[in-house]
Design a protein around this motif. Sequence first.
Motif, PDB file in Angstrom:
ATOM      1  N   ARG A  76       0.841  -1.194   0.000  1.00 19.41           N
ATOM      2  CA  ARG A  76       0.000   0.000   0.000  1.00 19.41           C
ATOM      3  C   ARG A  76       0.877   1.245   0.000  1.00 19.41           C
ATOM      4  O   ARG A  76       1.985   1.237   0.547  1.00 19.41           O
ATOM      5  CB  ARG A  76      -0.911   0.039   1.238  1.00 19.41           C
ATOM      6  N   LEU A  77       0.368   2.313  -0.621  1.00 20.80           N
ATOM      7  CA  LEU A  77       1.002   3.618  -0.533  1.00 20.80           C
ATOM      8  C   LEU A  77       0.117   4.498   0.340  1.00 20.80           C
ATOM      9  O   LEU A  77      -1.112   4.487   0.209  1.00 20.80           O
ATOM     10  CB  LEU A  77       1.159   4.257  -1.924  1.00 20.80           C
ATOM     11  N   ILE A  78       0.755   5.257   1.201  1.00 20.47           N
ATOM     12  CA  ILE A  78       0.025   6.079   2.179  1.00 20.47           C
ATOM     13  C   ILE A  78       0.562   7.503   2.162  1.00 20.47           C
ATOM     14  O   ILE A  78       1.774   7.716   2.041  1.00 20.47           O
ATOM     15  CB  ILE A  78       0.234   5.535   3.614  1.00 20.47           C
ATOM     16  N   VAL A  79      -0.315   8.494   2.285  1.00 20.26           N
ATOM     17  CA  VAL A  79       0.118   9.850   2.620  1.00 20.26           C
ATOM     18  C   VAL A  79      -0.768  10.348   3.761  1.00 20.26           C
ATOM     19  O   VAL A  79      -1.930   9.961   3.878  1.00 20.26           O
ATOM     20  CB  VAL A  79       0.054  10.854   1.443  1.00 20.26           C
ATOM     21  N   TRP A  80      -0.155  11.198   4.611  1.00 21.34           N
ATOM     22  CA  TRP A  80      -0.882  11.781   5.728  1.00 21.34           C
ATOM     23  C   TRP A  80      -0.950  13.295   5.576  1.00 21.34           C
ATOM     24  O   TRP A  80      -0.019  13.923   5.049  1.00 21.34           O
ATOM     25  CB  TRP A  80      -0.203  11.433   7.050  1.00 21.34           C
ATOM     26  N   ALA A  81      -2.034  13.882   6.026  1.00 23.44           N
ATOM     27  CA  ALA A  81      -2.210  15.329   5.929  1.00 23.44           C
ATOM     28  C   ALA A  81      -2.906  15.844   7.177  1.00 23.44           C
ATOM     29  O   ALA A  81      -3.542  15.073   7.917  1.00 23.44           O
ATOM     30  CB  ALA A  81      -3.041  15.666   4.687  1.00 23.44           C
ATOM     31  N   HIS A  82      -2.790  17.145   7.419  1.00 26.73           N
ATOM     32  CA  HIS A  82      -3.476  17.761   8.557  1.00 26.73           C
ATOM     33  C   HIS A  82      -4.482  18.790   8.038  1.00 26.73           C
ATOM     34  O   HIS A  82      -4.298  19.352   6.947  1.00 26.73           O
ATOM     35  CB  HIS A  82      -2.474  18.462   9.491  1.00 26.73           C
ATOM     36  N   LEU A  83      -5.529  19.027   8.803  1.00 24.80           N
ATOM     37  CA  LEU A  83      -6.536  20.012   8.415  1.00 24.80           C
ATOM     38  C   LEU A  83      -5.942  21.411   8.577  1.00 24.80           C
ATOM     39  O   LEU A  83      -5.553  21.809   9.676  1.00 24.80           O
ATOM     40  CB  LEU A  83      -7.793  19.867   9.274  1.00 24.80           C
ATOM     41  N   ASP A  84      -5.882  22.140   7.475  1.00 25.25           N
ATOM     42  CA  ASP A  84      -5.246  23.456   7.465  1.00 25.25           C
ATOM     43  C   ASP A  84      -6.255  24.585   7.638  1.00 25.25           C
ATOM     44  O   ASP A  84      -5.989  25.584   8.295  1.00 25.25           O
ATOM     45  CB  ASP A  84      -4.478  23.628   6.148  1.00 25.25           C
ATOM     46  N   ALA A  85      -7.432  24.441   7.031  1.00 21.51           N
ATOM     47  CA  ALA A  85      -8.432  25.513   7.106  1.00 21.51           C
ATOM     48  C   ALA A  85      -9.799  24.989   6.684  1.00 21.51           C
ATOM     49  O   ALA A  85      -9.903  23.986   5.965  1.00 21.51           O
ATOM     50  CB  ALA A  85      -8.033  26.680   6.214  1.00 21.51           C
ATOM     51  N   THR A  86     -10.837  25.659   7.133  1.00 17.69           N
ATOM     52  CA  THR A  86     -12.195  25.395   6.667  1.00 17.69           C
ATOM     53  C   THR A  86     -12.847  26.716   6.314  1.00 17.69           C
ATOM     54  O   THR A  86     -12.534  27.753   6.900  1.00 17.69           O
ATOM     55  CB  THR A  86     -13.050  24.685   7.743  1.00 17.69           C
ATOM     56  N   GLU A  87     -13.732  26.674   5.332  1.00 18.35           N
ATOM     57  CA  GLU A  87     -14.467  27.860   4.907  1.00 18.35           C
ATOM     58  C   GLU A  87     -15.875  27.440   4.519  1.00 18.35           C
ATOM     59  O   GLU A  87     -16.068  26.346   3.991  1.00 18.35           O
ATOM     60  CB  GLU A  87     -13.809  28.518   3.694  1.00 18.35           C
ATOM     61  N   PRO A  88     -16.855  28.286   4.731  1.00 15.35           N
ATOM     62  CA  PRO A  88     -18.221  27.972   4.284  1.00 15.35           C
ATOM     63  C   PRO A  88     -18.285  28.023   2.758  1.00 15.35           C
ATOM     64  O   PRO A  88     -17.549  28.790   2.124  1.00 15.35           O
ATOM     65  CB  PRO A  88     -19.066  29.072   4.923  1.00 15.35           C
TER      66      PRO A  88
END
Length: 233
Positions: free
Chosen positions: A210-222
């Motif tokens: 399997r190949l995996i990447v991880w990310a973090h939540l940077d921003a949210t907008e309506p």
Amino acid sequence: MRVVVRTFSELCITVGTVIVLFVVYVLFWTGVKADTAMDDQIAQLQDQWARSAVASGPREATATESPGAAPGKPAAYKDGRPFAVMYIPRLGFTWNKPVLEGTRTNTLKKGLGHYASTARLGEQGNFAVAGHRRTYGDPFKDFPRLRPGDAVVLTDGTTWFTYRIDTKPYRTLPRDTAVIDPVPKKSGYTRAGRYLTLTTCEPEWGHSHRLIVWAHLDATEPVEAGKPEALRR
């Protein structure tokens, strides 16, 4: 002897034809069916969101909301049903795929699949998603191109969620289920947060790894604020 040679030749031709037809089916027809299915899933979502917007009326929106501050609590995800659309600019500005609940075979034929045991979109924990590398639309064909800093944007019809990738694709075995833990140890994260994990098969035409990447939540907008910066050309 002539009969044997002729029979063997005809058998080889038949087998060759079957192989060619199978390859065409795998490379072409499953892709056509998957593209149609994914377009249908996105169309269903957009229609659902449009009806919900009309029924609920406009909500007051701010220019920028803090990460994870999604408005209200969305409805529960239903197995095999779409609930979001994902965009990854690195894979092309026309690249967009529906995200469905669950990772069953039939579900992954219609788009990307959310691991039901993981966090919901934008919430505390690890929102983990799987997708085919090849066949069924080749959604993650170019997965190895992903790099730290790349944006992964999702919308559930009310909010844009922009995640930022923190790792290069990591290769592991299918039994390494710790990659979708709330805080995956090999991701480099050391404390609880709002994370995203993307998984696909490796090698390109196999599934031994399997190949995996991880990310973090940077921003949210309506959604009323328009497309997030990552999707603006």
